[in-house]
Write an enzyme that holds these catalytic residues in place. Structure first.
Site, short mmCIF file in Angstrom:
data_model
loop_
_atom_site.label_atom_id
_atom_site.label_comp_id
_atom_site.label_asym_id
_atom_site.label_seq_id
_atom_site.Cartn_x
_atom_site.Cartn_y
_atom_site.Cartn_z
N HIS A 346 47.31 28.36 42.82
CA HIS A 346 46.43 29.42 42.98
C HIS A 346 45.15 28.71 42.36
CE1 HIS A 346 48.67 33.11 43.25
NE2 HIS A 346 49.72 32.42 42.61
N LYS A 534 35.82 42.30 38.72
CA LYS A 534 36.59 41.02 38.58
C LYS A 534 36.58 40.44 37.33
CE LYS A 534 34.57 39.18 42.15
NZ LYS A 534 35.56 38.99 43.14
N ARG A 535 37.43 39.59 37.00
CA ARG A 535 37.35 38.83 35.69
C ARG A 535 35.87 38.37 35.71
NH1 ARG A 535 41.73 38.61 31.91
NH2 ARG A 535 40.54 37.37 30.90
N LYS A 540 32.59 32.93 39.21
CA LYS A 540 32.49 34.07 40.29
C LYS A 540 31.00 34.67 40.17
CE LYS A 540 36.96 35.75 38.97
NZ LYS A 540 37.84 36.00 40.36
N THR A 642 41.46 38.69 46.03
CA THR A 642 42.18 39.88 46.64
C THR A 642 41.45 41.22 46.55
OG1 THR A 642 43.38 40.35 44.44
CG2 THR A 642 44.68 39.05 46.28
N LYS A 646 40.57 44.64 49.05
CA LYS A 646 40.65 46.07 48.55
C LYS A 646 39.39 46.76 48.91
CE LYS A 646 43.22 44.57 44.68
NZ LYS A 646 43.21 44.06 43.06
C1 LIG Z 1 42.48 42.92 42.50
C2 LIG Z 1 42.26 42.87 41.07
C3 LIG Z 1 41.97 41.83 40.57
C4 LIG Z 1 41.48 40.54 41.24
O1 LIG Z 1 40.17 40.46 41.76
P1 LIG Z 1 39.28 39.61 42.25
O2 LIG Z 1 37.96 39.87 42.80
O3 LIG Z 1 40.26 38.94 43.50
O4 LIG Z 1 39.19 38.40 41.35
C5 LIG Z 1 41.70 41.63 39.09
N1 LIG Z 1 42.00 42.76 38.28
C6 LIG Z 1 42.37 43.90 38.74
C7 LIG Z 1 42.20 45.20 37.99
C8 LIG Z 1 42.51 44.21 40.18
O5 LIG Z 1 43.11 45.09 40.85
#
Ligand SMILES: *Cc1c(COP(=O)(O)O)cnc(C)c1O
Length: 797
Positions: A346, A534-535, A540, A642, A646
């Site tokens: 990952h 995101k985190r 990032k 991911t 979304k």
């Molecule tokens: C999809 C998702 C992530 C991953 O987000 P990235 O932008 O790909 O880092 C993290 N937390 C939650 C709650 C998510 O639904």
């Protein structure tokens, strides 16, 4: 009981009475939630049992997915949708004066994961069941999921999460299927009948009790199992200090580690990893023996997949059982193991590559350590035979080196498949990070670009858009997401584009209510909703986003007539509690928000919102309302992402670097339907290797950068003297390792272009439609089909 409204109402009331001995009028919303949950569980129990029996009777191959995290979110509505009973239930409840949405509010998010990795595992479970594939998850039943985040005075405060406080209606405890996991002690070897045997003496035994949750496929009769292990004291502990033993045992499944990329050097973490692996493999093999007897062709009937290296001890654990308990010799056991295990990598961030000090590993897991040592010795001998005397190569590839066990090396050597999670990431693995391994085992390496459960992230999260899509192209997209491409026929249909705009606006209205409720800030739904959720991580680059926002604010202050397309900048992010720098960025975002949102000079031009406690259920409300998706990681650092998918499937346009799956989004929608900017991964990697970047130059030569960066330390933020010095230092003192300043100008430029484009409503909506239409290939159904065909070799049952 769900066949029609009347039947449903009758069963519901009957069960409510039976469970609580209350009439409808006396009962509470929690009673209703519990009643409905139990009804669903009973409803699926036939299919669940039947699925298990089918799988026991089948000679086909099955997969077991091992993951230290599952970020499931809420399950009630998704289960109702997948069972095809959402409407009956919602209307039936309405007639009883009960609102389904209120019941959902009572359900806790199952937050047994940190972010992308755990959410991927959850999406995969949905796809496996929906595709009728025999695939089960194994994980840990953490008592406390990821911490709850509060923002107090702009700072992150962490509270323990309590998802099991009111029980978990979805789980079934299976005490009779408990297994024992052994730690500590020592290993004795004896010659018995001409064969060396090993005995683990004085071990401390922990009981692993499975709690099974049904994984209900979309309109399929398949109900797979997510088995979560709970750590409990064994019945008769031979222990001096019973209380200490009890406490230490229960600690194993107490907390999820809230760190998603740094290697967490805690003994408890290694205990969790072995606990998961040992319990899962024992349980898998117990069933297997029932079904097939001997384990000789285990690899022909099952595949065990490890999600990142956290469950990599599956390799030595399987070896241990095959050799010590089943009497296989080393070579047979190795053949079976290396044809059973497959592995997903990952990340290439070096700080996230797990390695464990021998001094911790060996005493905790003495027999497992012996096996890892043997694997390492045999592997190094092979390397020596290939290139005798090349010590550098051998040291670089060894599984044990410099006092550490390198988990990724163990995973690659002990598995038959190693996959990356996006094309670029897999190429970086092959060409750089794992180059020597790739040369050694070129056939093991493959790519499986991540995906998302489109039934959660579109059908469930965005019901308005989902219904409109179904109106246009029929409902086949729900099972076959590629069908979304039919939307391309409507590219020039202004009525359709206008309807899309209306839906987005309504979703923005709903989010703005949440924003007002949570933050007290009123936002205008005519503005661009520009979202980064995101985190929180340096790579990032939330910092790039907020520095640009500060620059826009400075523009407005310098020229009160500065005209810009109004924007609402929305952030959501948890920082790992020990990640000092990330927490500073959260404080910076909140401090900037405080100034900007309260400055009358800004007017309606912008707002900055930080939504606390970002999690799956909040995410489901954010994505449908986003116009702009911020995917601005330093190129080469984000393996896939991911969140980007979304946003895309909900019609947001991506502002992104050429990193992870952003590249594949661009390939699909074309350069004209995405806003890309910044350094490429090759350029970034070139700078890392050869130097040549000096952030100070960008600071001196770009007054926009200089002004915003100076504001970190010149008193611009009242009352937080010195607070942001670490950020200032990271940019100038430490030469900006993530190229924030380097990418600032191209980022500012592309953001101007975003604003201009937004003014052309038709063009924007057309771009949005193109994104939705092309998002089908990011369904995790597609990803899982690829895993099933290329790696696992499993077929629908
Ligand atoms: C999809 C998702 C992530 C991953 O987000 P990235 O932008 O790909 O880092 C993290 N937390 C939650 C709650 C998510 O639904």
């Amino acid at each position: 009981m769900f066949s029609n409204k009347e039947k449903f109402k009758e069963s519901f009331c009957k069960r409510l009475e039976m469970l609580y001995n209350k009439s409808l009028a006396e009962s509470t919303a929690r009673d209703h939630y519990e009643t409905l949950g139990q009804m669903v569980r009973e409803f699926v129990s036939n299919d669940w049992i039947a699925t298990n029996e089918r799988q026991l009777a089948s000679t086909g191959k099955q997969v077991f997915y091992l993951s230290i995290e599952y970020l499931l979110g809420k399950l009630l509505r998704q289960n109702l949708i997948n069972l095809g009973v959402e409407e009956v239930v919602e209307e039936g409840l309405n007639e009883l004066g009960i609102c389904l949405t209120d019941l959902e509010e009572l359900e806790s998010d199952a937050g047994l994961g940190n972010g992308g990795l755990g959410r991927l595992a959850a999406c995969f479970l949905d796809s496996l069941a929906s595709l009728n594939l025999p695939g089960h998850g194994h994980g840990i039943r953490y008592k406390h999921g990821l911490f709850e985040q509060k923002i107090v005075d702009g700072y992150q405060v962490e509270l323990p999460e309590q998802w099991l406080k009111s029980g978990n209606v979805w789980e079934v405890r299976k005490a009779d299927l408990a297994v024992k996991v052994r730690f500590w002690g020592k290993v004795e070897s004896n010659m018995e009948n001409g064969r060396l045997t090993f005995h683990h003496l004085n071990a401390e035994t922990v009981t692993a009790v499975p709690h099974d949750m049904p994984v209900i496929g979309y309109q399929s009769t398949t109900v797979n199992t997510l088995r979560l292990w709970n750590a409990e004291p064994s019945q008769f502990p031979i222990h001096d200090d019973i209380l200490k033993y009890k406490r230490e045992t229960e600690m194993i499944s107490e907390f999820l580690y809230p760190d998603d990329t740094h290697d967490e050097g805690k003994i408890l973490r290694l205990k969790q990893q072995y606990f998961l692996v040992s319990a899962s493999i024992q349980s898998i093999l117990k069933n297997y023996r029932k079904q097939h007897g001997r384990l000789d062709d285990l690899h022909e009937h099952i595949c065990i997949h490890i999600n990142d290296t956290h469950p990599v001890l599956a390799i030595p654990e399987l070896m241990r059982i095959l050799i010590d308990e089943e009497g296989f010799d080393w070579d047979q056991a190795w053949h079976i193991t290396t044809h059973t295990i497959s592995y997903t990598n990952h990340t290439t961030l070096s700080e996230a590559l797990e390695k464990w000090p021998i001094r911790i590993f060996q005493p905790l897991l003495p027999r497992i350590y012996m096996i890892v040592e043997e694997i390492n010795e045999r592997f190094c001998r092979e390397l020596w035979d290939e290139t005798p005397g090349d010590w550098d190569r051998i040291a670089g590839l060894a599984i044990i080196a410099d006092g550490f066990v390198k988990m990724a090396h163990l995973a690659i050597v002990g598995s038959f498949s190693v996959n990356g999670v996006a094309k670029l990431h897999t190429e970086i693995l092959k060409k750089r990070e794992m180059k020597s391994f790739y040369q050694l085992y070129p056939k093991k390496f493959n790519n499986k670009t991540n995906g998302i459960a489109h039934r959660r992230w579109l059908l469930k999260a965005n019901p308005k858009l989902a219904s409109f899509i179904t109106e246009l192209i029929g409902s086949s997209w729900i099972q076959s997401a590629e069908e979304l491409s039919q939307l391309l026929h409507y590219q020039n249909d202004t009525a359709v584009l206008e309807e899309l705009r209306k839906i987005k606006k309504e979703n923005k209205g709903q989010l703005s209510k949440i924003i007002l409720d949570k933050t007290g800030v009123a936002v205008d739904t005519h503005a661009i909703f520009d979202v980064q959720v995101k985190r929180l991580h340096a790579y990032k680059r939330q910092l790039l986003n907020i520095l640009h926002i500060m620059h826009l604010y400075n523009r407005i202050k310098e020229d009160s007539s500065y005209s810009m397309v109004p924007r609402v900048f929305i952030f959501g992010a948890k920082a790992s509690p020990g990640y000092y720098y990330a927490k500073k960025i959260i404080k910076l975002i909140n401090s900037a928000a405080e100034i900007i949102n309260n400055d009358p000079d800004v007017g309606g031009r912008m707002k900055v919102i930080f939504l606390e406690n970002y999690r799956v259920s909040l995410a489901e409300k954010i994505f449908p309302a986003a116009d702009v998706s911020e995917q601005i990681s330093t190129a080469s650092k984000e393996a896939s992402g991911t969140g980007n998918m979304k946003f895309m499937i909900n019609g947001a346009l991506t502002v992104g670097t050429l990193d992870g799956a952003n590249i594949e989004i661009r390939e699909l929608v074309g350069d004209e339907n995405i806003f890309t900017f910044g350094l490429t991964s090759d350029e970034v990697l070139h700078y890392y290797q050869h130097g040549g970047y000096e952030s100070v130059g960008y600071y001196h030569h770009d007054s926009r950068i200089r002004q915003a960066v100076d504001q970190l330390v010149n008193g611009f933020f009242p009352g937080v003297y010195n607070e942001f010095e670490p950020i200032f230092d990271s940019l100038l003192g430490e030469n900006d390792q993530y190229f924030v300043l380097k990418d600032f100008a191209p980022y500012a430029d592309i953001q101007l272009k975003v604003g201009e484009t937004y003014l052309d409503t038709i063009k924007w909506q057309k771009m949005s439609l193109t994104n939705i239409a092309n998002a089908g290939s990011f369904s995790s159904d597609r990803t899982i089909k690829e895993y099933a065909e290329d790696i696992w070799r499993i077929k629908p049952l």
